[in-house]
Design a protein around this motif. Structure first.
Motif, mmCIF file in Angstrom:
data_model
loop_
_atom_site.group_PDB
_atom_site.id
_atom_site.type_symbol
_atom_site.label_atom_id
_atom_site.label_comp_id
_atom_site.label_asym_id
_atom_site.label_seq_id
_atom_site.Cartn_x
_atom_site.Cartn_y
_atom_site.Cartn_z
ATOM 1 N N ALA A 45 33.531 28.875 26.131
ATOM 2 C CA ALA A 45 33.363 30.092 25.321
ATOM 3 C C ALA A 45 34.622 30.935 25.437
ATOM 4 O O ALA A 45 34.954 31.708 24.555
ATOM 5 C CB ALA A 45 32.155 30.897 25.759
ATOM 6 N N THR A 46 35.318 30.778 26.539
ATOM 7 C CA THR A 46 36.526 31.548 26.756
ATOM 8 C C THR A 46 37.657 31.003 25.891
ATOM 9 O O THR A 46 38.277 31.723 25.119
ATOM 10 C CB THR A 46 36.904 31.466 28.248
ATOM 11 O OG1 THR A 46 35.763 31.833 29.009
ATOM 12 C CG2 THR A 46 38.045 32.392 28.559
ATOM 13 N N THR A 47 37.906 29.720 25.982
ATOM 14 C CA THR A 47 39.001 29.167 25.192
ATOM 15 C C THR A 47 38.670 29.192 23.706
ATOM 16 O O THR A 47 39.565 29.354 22.883
ATOM 17 C CB THR A 47 39.329 27.731 25.638
ATOM 18 O OG1 THR A 47 38.119 27.027 25.739
ATOM 19 C CG2 THR A 47 40.042 27.722 26.969
ATOM 20 N N GLY A 48 37.399 29.066 23.350
ATOM 21 C CA GLY A 48 37.006 29.094 21.947
ATOM 22 C C GLY A 48 37.322 30.427 21.281
ATOM 23 O O GLY A 48 37.325 30.534 20.065
ATOM 24 N N LEU A 49 37.597 31.443 22.073
ATOM 25 C CA LEU A 49 37.985 32.731 21.508
ATOM 26 C C LEU A 49 39.458 33.020 21.772
ATOM 27 O O LEU A 49 39.899 34.168 21.731
ATOM 28 C CB LEU A 49 37.098 33.850 22.045
ATOM 29 C CG LEU A 49 35.712 33.860 21.405
ATOM 30 C CD1 LEU A 49 34.770 34.779 22.143
ATOM 31 C CD2 LEU A 49 35.798 34.269 19.935
ATOM 32 N N GLY A 50 40.191 31.988 22.044
ATOM 33 C CA GLY A 50 41.632 32.133 22.116
ATOM 34 C C GLY A 50 42.156 32.670 23.445
ATOM 35 O O GLY A 50 43.323 33.014 23.551
ATOM 36 N N ILE A 51 41.286 32.713 24.462
ATOM 37 C CA ILE A 51 41.761 33.168 25.773
ATOM 38 C C ILE A 51 41.907 31.920 26.640
ATOM 39 O O ILE A 51 40.964 31.137 26.745
ATOM 40 C CB ILE A 51 40.750 34.140 26.412
ATOM 41 C CG1 ILE A 51 40.706 35.407 25.575
ATOM 42 C CG2 ILE A 51 41.121 34.456 27.855
ATOM 43 C CD1 ILE A 51 39.619 36.363 25.970
ATOM 44 N N HIS A 52 43.046 31.733 27.224
ATOM 45 C CA HIS A 52 43.259 30.473 27.942
ATOM 46 C C HIS A 52 43.027 30.615 29.428
ATOM 47 O O HIS A 52 43.283 31.651 30.021
ATOM 48 C CB HIS A 52 44.611 29.864 27.579
ATOM 49 C CG HIS A 52 44.550 29.400 26.152
ATOM 50 N ND1 HIS A 52 43.915 28.242 25.797
ATOM 51 C CD2 HIS A 52 44.914 30.012 25.015
ATOM 52 C CE1 HIS A 52 43.930 28.145 24.471
ATOM 53 N NE2 HIS A 52 44.530 29.207 23.976
ATOM 54 N N ALA A 53 42.453 29.545 29.980
ATOM 55 C CA ALA A 53 41.938 29.616 31.353
ATOM 56 C C ALA A 53 43.044 29.799 32.391
ATOM 57 O O ALA A 53 42.800 30.376 33.440
ATOM 58 C CB ALA A 53 41.129 28.362 31.650
ATOM 59 N N LEU A 73 35.958 43.692 34.012
ATOM 60 C CA LEU A 73 36.254 42.280 33.777
ATOM 61 C C LEU A 73 36.288 41.931 32.291
ATOM 62 O O LEU A 73 36.878 40.937 31.896
ATOM 63 C CB LEU A 73 35.204 41.397 34.467
ATOM 64 C CG LEU A 73 35.117 41.557 35.987
ATOM 65 C CD1 LEU A 73 33.970 40.715 36.546
ATOM 66 C CD2 LEU A 73 36.418 41.135 36.643
ATOM 67 N N GLY A 74 35.617 42.753 31.476
ATOM 68 C CA GLY A 74 35.577 42.463 30.045
ATOM 69 C C GLY A 74 36.958 42.632 29.439
ATOM 70 O O GLY A 74 37.703 43.519 29.819
ATOM 71 N N ARG A 75 37.309 41.771 28.523
ATOM 72 C CA ARG A 75 38.599 41.942 27.850
ATOM 73 C C ARG A 75 38.419 41.735 26.356
ATOM 74 O O ARG A 75 37.517 41.008 25.928
ATOM 75 C CB ARG A 75 39.634 40.982 28.419
ATOM 76 C CG ARG A 75 39.267 39.536 28.216
ATOM 77 C CD ARG A 75 40.176 38.650 29.002
ATOM 78 N NE ARG A 75 39.943 38.826 30.412
ATOM 79 C CZ ARG A 75 40.874 38.664 31.344
ATOM 80 N NH1 ARG A 75 42.082 38.315 31.022
ATOM 81 N NH2 ARG A 75 40.570 38.823 32.601
ATOM 82 N N PRO A 76 39.258 42.384 25.570
ATOM 83 C CA PRO A 76 39.096 42.277 24.122
ATOM 84 C C PRO A 76 39.474 40.880 23.612
ATOM 85 O O PRO A 76 40.298 40.194 24.228
ATOM 86 C CB PRO A 76 40.068 43.329 23.582
ATOM 87 C CG PRO A 76 41.009 43.638 24.681
ATOM 88 C CD PRO A 76 40.352 43.286 25.966
ATOM 89 N N THR A 77 38.868 40.475 22.533
ATOM 90 C CA THR A 77 39.258 39.227 21.866
ATOM 91 C C THR A 77 40.025 39.652 20.621
ATOM 92 O O THR A 77 40.255 40.828 20.413
ATOM 93 C CB THR A 77 38.006 38.444 21.444
ATOM 94 O OG1 THR A 77 37.273 39.264 20.542
ATOM 95 C CG2 THR A 77 37.131 38.099 22.630
#
Ligand SMILES: Nc1ncnc2c1ncn2[C@@H]1O[C@H](COP(=O)(O)OP(=O)(O)OP(=O)(O)O)[C@@H](O)[C@H]1O
Ligand SMILES: [Mg+2]
Length: 263
Positions: A45-53, A73-77
């Motif tokens: 779900a993280t990478t699917g929104l363009g945030i890389h692990a 901990l929340g960050r914008p997409t």
């Protein structure tokens, strides 16, 4: 107070993450503040929104194990109003560490309680197991959304899931609701898909959302572009279906009216 929904099914690959991402995105694009909490240890779900692990600091792990505030901990997409608490592989290790922690079933609930007022809608993408992480999600949730893949063994394991939901309701979270079952990867040309749909609707009636998510290749392509389907291909059948599901979830009254009509 935002409503918390756990997207759960201990069967792997049934569309939990796809549903969590696209439902959250559909609602955020509708103009409401949202938080998507990634809970999937693979971090999809993280990478699917363009945030890389790689190089992520501050994941669901810190919220669960170290009790860190999810607001931090929340960050914008890339989508206005849609924030994510990322998950990475270390979430798999959280399972083991959680066992020895105090209040081990309640940790996510406490972490979420502090941020609920900031969001309209919070989604938890569960891993494919009935583990302590899933129990934490069910404890924290107001409702459970269960994606069911339209294939031969769709109902297999559903009894175990529903009895876990029942147990959590009896012991940890008396107001936990079954928000509904959503059929995914439906292929209208395939008689098996149609049979599964019929069987699920016969067994579960109004607990099944009217919206059916079709098998749509655009849905499987969009995560590799780091965007939800509504941005990747807004006119695709997948995008249309997730927008429709989002509306159905936002307006349970429609379902009640539907129930009244069909009874
Ligand atoms: N409606 C659909 N049409 C086509 N492909 C889909 C659809 N829904 C999901 N997929 C694809 O199927 C695979 C599994 O979906 P997804 O990751 O959402 O399932 P999951 O239940 O989260 O899996 P896991 O249990 O491993 O976390 C992914 O490759 C996804 O892109
Ligand atoms: Mg997943």
């Amino acid at each position: 107070m935002g409503r918390v929904i756990a997207v759960a099914n201990q069967k792997g690959g049934v569309g939990k993450t796809t549903t969590a991402i696209n439902l959250a995105a559909a609602r955020a694009l509708d103009g409401r503040a949202r938080l998507l909490i990634a809970r999937d240890p693979q971090g999809s779900a993280t990478t699917g929104l363009g945030i890389h692990a790689t190089g992520i600091e501050g994941t669901v792990y810190e919220g669960l194990v170290d009790g860190r505030d999810l607001l931090e901990l929340g960050r914008p997409t890339g989508i206005e109003g849609l924030d994510i608490v990322p998950a990475t592989r270390d979430l798999a290790g959280a399972e083991i560490e959680l066992v020895n922690l105090p209040e081990r079933e309640h940790r996510l609930h406490h972490a979420i309680a502090r941020v609920r007022s900031q969001y309209d809608f919070l989604l938890i993408d569960c891993p494919p197991s009935l583990s302590l992480i899933t129990v934490n999600a069910l404890r924290a949730a107001d409702g459970v959304l269960v994606p069911l893949q339209c294939e031969y063994y769709a109902l297999e394991g559903l009894t175990a899931l529903l009895s876990t939901v029942g147990r959590v309701r009896d012991t940890l979270n008396p107001t936990l609701a079954l928000d509904g079952l959503v059929l995914t990867m439906f292929d209208g040309r395939n008689s098996l898909s149609r049979q599964v749909q019929q069987e699920v609707r016969t067994h579960f009636g109004e607990q099944v959302f009217r919206t059916v998510i079709p098998r749509n290749v655009r849905l499987s392509e969009s995560p590799s572009h780091g965007v939800p389907i509504m941005l990747y291909d807004p006119a695709s059948r997948g995008a249309v279906a997730y927008r429709s599901l989002a509306r159905e979830i936002a307006a349970p009254a429609h379902r009640e009216q539907g129930e009244a009509r069909s009874s």
